[in-house]
Scaffold this motif. Structure first.
Motif, PDB file in Angstrom:
ATOM      1  N   PRO A   1      -3.262  19.136 -13.288  1.00  0.00           N
ATOM      2  CA  PRO A   1      -3.423  20.058 -12.153  1.00  0.00           C
ATOM      3  C   PRO A   1      -3.868  19.400 -10.850  1.00  0.00           C
ATOM      4  O   PRO A   1      -3.437  19.786  -9.766  1.00  0.00           O
ATOM      5  CB  PRO A   1      -4.476  21.044 -12.675  1.00  0.00           C
ATOM      6  CG  PRO A   1      -4.284  21.046 -14.150  1.00  0.00           C
ATOM      7  CD  PRO A   1      -3.909  19.651 -14.507  1.00  0.00           C
ATOM      8  N   ASP A   2      -4.744  18.395 -10.926  1.00  0.00           N
ATOM      9  CA  ASP A   2      -5.283  17.794  -9.702  1.00  0.00           C
ATOM     10  C   ASP A   2      -4.835  16.352  -9.467  1.00  0.00           C
ATOM     11  O   ASP A   2      -5.009  15.829  -8.367  1.00  0.00           O
ATOM     12  CB  ASP A   2      -6.817  17.828  -9.734  1.00  0.00           C
ATOM     13  CG  ASP A   2      -7.355  19.245  -9.848  1.00  0.00           C
ATOM     14  OD1 ASP A   2      -6.822  20.127  -9.150  1.00  0.00           O
ATOM     15  OD2 ASP A   2      -8.285  19.452 -10.652  1.00  0.00           O
ATOM     16  N   THR A   3      -4.289  15.716 -10.491  1.00  0.00           N
ATOM     17  CA  THR A   3      -4.005  14.292 -10.408  1.00  0.00           C
ATOM     18  C   THR A   3      -2.617  13.979 -10.951  1.00  0.00           C
ATOM     19  O   THR A   3      -2.158  14.605 -11.912  1.00  0.00           O
ATOM     20  CB  THR A   3      -5.049  13.480 -11.207  1.00  0.00           C
ATOM     21  OG1 THR A   3      -6.350  13.829 -10.772  1.00  0.00           O
ATOM     22  CG2 THR A   3      -4.844  11.982 -11.027  1.00  0.00           C
ATOM     23  N   GLU A   4      -1.959  13.010 -10.316  1.00  0.00           N
ATOM     24  CA  GLU A   4      -0.712  12.471 -10.857  1.00  0.00           C
ATOM     25  C   GLU A   4      -0.907  10.982 -11.100  1.00  0.00           C
ATOM     26  O   GLU A   4      -1.614  10.306 -10.355  1.00  0.00           O
ATOM     27  CB  GLU A   4       0.456  12.708  -9.900  1.00  0.00           C
ATOM     28  CG  GLU A   4       0.764  14.181  -9.718  1.00  0.00           C
ATOM     29  CD  GLU A   4       2.116  14.423  -9.050  1.00  0.00           C
ATOM     30  OE1 GLU A   4       3.016  13.567  -9.178  1.00  0.00           O
ATOM     31  OE2 GLU A   4       2.248  15.479  -8.404  1.00  0.00           O
ATOM     32  N   ASN A   5      -0.269  10.486 -12.147  1.00  0.00           N
ATOM     33  CA  ASN A   5      -0.504   9.111 -12.573  1.00  0.00           C
ATOM     34  C   ASN A   5       0.821   8.409 -12.867  1.00  0.00           C
ATOM     35  O   ASN A   5       1.720   9.001 -13.451  1.00  0.00           O
ATOM     36  CB  ASN A   5      -1.391   9.127 -13.825  1.00  0.00           C
ATOM     37  CG  ASN A   5      -1.818   7.744 -14.259  1.00  0.00           C
ATOM     38  OD1 ASN A   5      -1.256   7.180 -15.172  1.00  0.00           O
ATOM     39  ND2 ASN A   5      -2.828   7.194 -13.605  1.00  0.00           N
ATOM     40  N   ILE A   6       0.918   7.148 -12.446  1.00  0.00           N
ATOM     41  CA  ILE A   6       2.061   6.295 -12.770  1.00  0.00           C
ATOM     42  C   ILE A   6       1.574   5.132 -13.620  1.00  0.00           C
ATOM     43  O   ILE A   6       0.640   4.418 -13.240  1.00  0.00           O
ATOM     44  CB  ILE A   6       2.742   5.745 -11.500  1.00  0.00           C
ATOM     45  CG1 ILE A   6       3.434   6.860 -10.728  1.00  0.00           C
ATOM     46  CG2 ILE A   6       3.759   4.652 -11.848  1.00  0.00           C
ATOM     47  CD1 ILE A   6       4.648   7.458 -11.422  1.00  0.00           C
ATOM     48  N   LYS A   7       2.202   4.955 -14.772  1.00  0.00           N
ATOM     49  CA  LYS A   7       1.917   3.812 -15.626  1.00  0.00           C
ATOM     50  C   LYS A   7       3.218   3.044 -15.851  1.00  0.00           C
ATOM     51  O   LYS A   7       4.280   3.648 -16.035  1.00  0.00           O
ATOM     52  CB  LYS A   7       1.321   4.252 -16.960  1.00  0.00           C
ATOM     53  CG  LYS A   7      -0.068   4.864 -16.813  1.00  0.00           C
ATOM     54  CD  LYS A   7      -0.733   5.067 -18.158  1.00  0.00           C
ATOM     55  CE  LYS A   7      -2.142   5.635 -17.985  1.00  0.00           C
ATOM     56  NZ  LYS A   7      -2.872   5.725 -19.263  1.00  0.00           N
ATOM     57  N   ILE A   8       3.115   1.711 -15.835  1.00  0.00           N
ATOM     58  CA  ILE A   8       4.288   0.865 -16.030  1.00  0.00           C
ATOM     59  C   ILE A   8       3.985  -0.144 -17.123  1.00  0.00           C
ATOM     60  O   ILE A   8       2.938  -0.811 -17.091  1.00  0.00           O
ATOM     61  CB  ILE A   8       4.673   0.125 -14.731  1.00  0.00           C
ATOM     62  CG1 ILE A   8       4.903   1.141 -13.591  1.00  0.00           C
ATOM     63  CG2 ILE A   8       5.929  -0.720 -14.939  1.00  0.00           C
ATOM     64  CD1 ILE A   8       5.218   0.497 -12.254  1.00  0.00           C
ATOM     65  N   ILE A   9       4.890  -0.240 -18.096  1.00  0.00           N
ATOM     66  CA  ILE A   9       4.747  -1.250 -19.143  1.00  0.00           C
ATOM     67  C   ILE A   9       5.932  -2.203 -19.064  1.00  0.00           C
ATOM     68  O   ILE A   9       7.035  -1.821 -18.680  1.00  0.00           O
ATOM     69  CB  ILE A   9       4.640  -0.626 -20.547  1.00  0.00           C
ATOM     70  CG1 ILE A   9       5.845   0.281 -20.841  1.00  0.00           C
ATOM     71  CG2 ILE A   9       3.349   0.159 -20.683  1.00  0.00           C
ATOM     72  CD1 ILE A   9       5.832   0.865 -22.242  1.00  0.00           C
ATOM     73  N   ASP A  10       5.692  -3.464 -19.412  1.00  0.00           N
ATOM     74  CA  ASP A  10       6.759  -4.462 -19.340  1.00  0.00           C
ATOM     75  C   ASP A  10       7.542  -4.500 -20.643  1.00  0.00           C
ATOM     76  O   ASP A  10       7.308  -3.685 -21.557  1.00  0.00           O
ATOM     77  CB  ASP A  10       6.197  -5.832 -18.961  1.00  0.00           C
ATOM     78  CG  ASP A  10       5.279  -6.427 -20.032  1.00  0.00           C
ATOM     79  OD1 ASP A  10       5.245  -5.898 -21.166  1.00  0.00           O
ATOM     80  OD2 ASP A  10       4.590  -7.411 -19.744  1.00  0.00           O
ATOM     81  N   LYS A  11       8.480  -5.452 -20.754  1.00  0.00           N
ATOM     82  CA  LYS A  11       9.370  -5.526 -21.917  1.00  0.00           C
ATOM     83  C   LYS A  11       8.622  -5.815 -23.217  1.00  0.00           C
ATOM     84  O   LYS A  11       9.132  -5.540 -24.305  1.00  0.00           O
ATOM     85  CB  LYS A  11      10.440  -6.591 -21.686  1.00  0.00           C
ATOM     86  CG  LYS A  11       9.902  -7.992 -21.492  1.00  0.00           C
ATOM     87  CD  LYS A  11      11.014  -8.975 -21.223  1.00  0.00           C
ATOM     88  CE  LYS A  11      10.452 -10.381 -21.004  1.00  0.00           C
ATOM     89  NZ  LYS A  11      11.528 -11.358 -20.732  1.00  0.00           N
ATOM     90  N   ASP A  12       7.410  -6.361 -23.099  1.00  0.00           N
ATOM     91  CA  ASP A  12       6.606  -6.652 -24.292  1.00  0.00           C
ATOM     92  C   ASP A  12       5.628  -5.533 -24.619  1.00  0.00           C
ATOM     93  O   ASP A  12       4.819  -5.660 -25.543  1.00  0.00           O
ATOM     94  CB  ASP A  12       5.835  -7.959 -24.089  1.00  0.00           C
ATOM     95  CG  ASP A  12       6.766  -9.147 -23.852  1.00  0.00           C
ATOM     96  OD1 ASP A  12       7.780  -9.245 -24.568  1.00  0.00           O
ATOM     97  OD2 ASP A  12       6.486  -9.953 -22.943  1.00  0.00           O
ATOM     98  N   GLY A  13       5.676  -4.443 -23.822  1.00  0.00           N
ATOM     99  CA  GLY A  13       4.793  -3.314 -24.081  1.00  0.00           C
ATOM    100  C   GLY A  13       3.435  -3.420 -23.433  1.00  0.00           C
ATOM    101  O   GLY A  13       2.561  -2.576 -23.667  1.00  0.00           O
TER     102      GLY A  13
END
Length: 366
Positions: A154-166
């Motif tokens: 509701p109050d926050t948006e989040n971006i997470k990125i993982i590489d090819k090895d996880g």
């Protein structure tokens, strides 16, 4: 006699140089296509779409894609793999509450958005990895060899990125802002995220660039525009497209900006940007100079690279462009078009059709 030998030796060397130059030229697929197109043009042949296969769309297909030799379709919690000729390869069913599919170059991602349960399948349907995030996700996308997932609360948006090895390579939260789009560079050591906020009565877009270890490198504000596209060039500069302007950004600074009316689509090439807007396709170099502008009489919405040229389509027409020339036009009812190396998949409301380009002798007027 000696002069003849010298002439023969020199002629042989010239032949070898020409042969090697031509061989190097033809190593590139786009050059092969250009040579074939040139031969066809001088030999009185015209390009047509040849139907390879078709099958009925019963209205249950929710998503579809075409790879080198495989068609992948998604319908009713089920993913199906088939050969181009329609021969079934395999089928997998998922018992997901909120199913979602995303087609990448490396993997096909089948997810339950309500739980963050993600299956990573190869193009033959084999499960290569499984991620269990144990949280609701809003969107996920493959960016080069990285996987980006977008989480909303509701109050926050989040971006997470993982590489090819996880391994987790970025984790960024935004409060009071809507995340618009995101991408990484080829190496995965740079990430760009655009967001939108309301500053008083003025919409404000922001582009943030991050390095390794979540370090923010720079940020750019763009007032009264909404960023709809964001990507890195091979030299890690940023191309950004809003609802009205194209931006070239280098090290956190806008190098140039161009405005357009009725923007439809964008394609980022190795050293050029292709903008489809209004009734034009404009080609712009990374220096900001317009290199070419092609006009159309019909309305088109999407642009795809295809065989060294471009395929452009709308709701009921598709055209293929090579250089400045329109080499083929086809009419049909179109939901979406997808391409692989040399074939075109036309997703229509009643039928899925697979075409390839072939040549036929031009009909001469008597």
């Amino acid at each position: 006699m000696e002069e003849n030998k010298k002439f023969g030796s020199k002629g042989f060397k010239i032949f070898i140089i020409i042969f090697l130059t031509l061989s190097m030229f033809l190593l590139k697929e786009e050059n092969q296509n250009k040579l074939i197109n040139f031969i066809n043009s001088v030999s009185g042949k015209e390009k047509v779409l040849e139907l390879v296969n078709s099958f009925k769309n019963n209205g249950d297909i929710q998503n579809i894609n075409i790879y080198d030799k495989t068609i992948v379709k998604w319908s009713n919690n089920k993913i199906s793999f088939m050969k181009i000729d329609g021969t079934p390869i395999l089928e997998k069913e998922f018992n997901f509450t909120e199913p979602y599919i995303s087609y990448g170059d490396k993997y096909i991602y089948v997810a339950d958005k309500s739980t963050g349960d993600i299956y990573c399948l190869d193009k033959n349907g084999e499960t290569k990895d499984r991620l269990q995030l144990n949280k609701e996700i809003f969107n996920l996308k493959e960016s080069h060899e990285n996987l980006i997932y977008h989480i909303k609360s509701p109050d926050t948006e989040n971006i997470k990125i993982i590489d090819k090895d996880g391994a987790l390579i970025l984790n960024q939260s935004y409060e009071g802002e809507n995340i618009l789009t995101y991408n990484t560079n080829n190496q995965g050591n740079l990430s760009a995220i655009s967001s939108l906020s309301l500053n008083g009565e003025i919409l404000k877009s922001k582009i943030d660039c991050y390095g390794e270890n979540n370090e923010k490198l720079n940020s750019i504000d763009i007032d009264s525009e909404i960023i709809i596209y964001l990507d890195f060039t091979a030299k890690d500069d940023i191309i950004a497209l809003s609802d009205s302007s194209l931006y070239f950004i280098k090290e956190g600074k806008t190098i140039w900006e161009k405005q357009f009316d009725l923007i439809k689509d964008i394609y980022l090439g190795k050293d050029k940007v292709y903008i489809l807007y209004s009734n034009y396709l404009e080609i712009i170099g990374f220096d900001g100079k317009s290199e070419n502008k092609i006009s159309f009489t019909d309305d088109y919405k999407k642009i795809l690279p295809f065989q060294g040229g471009f395929l452009i389509y709308g709701d009921n027409k598709v055209v293929i462009i090579e250089g400045n020339k329109e080499i083929l036009k086809h009419e049909d009812n179109i939901i979406r078009i997808l391409t692989n190396k040399d074939q075109i998949l036309l997703w229509g409301p009643e039928e899925i059709k697979v075409y390839r380009i072939s040549s036929k002798n031009k009909v001469k007027n008597v």
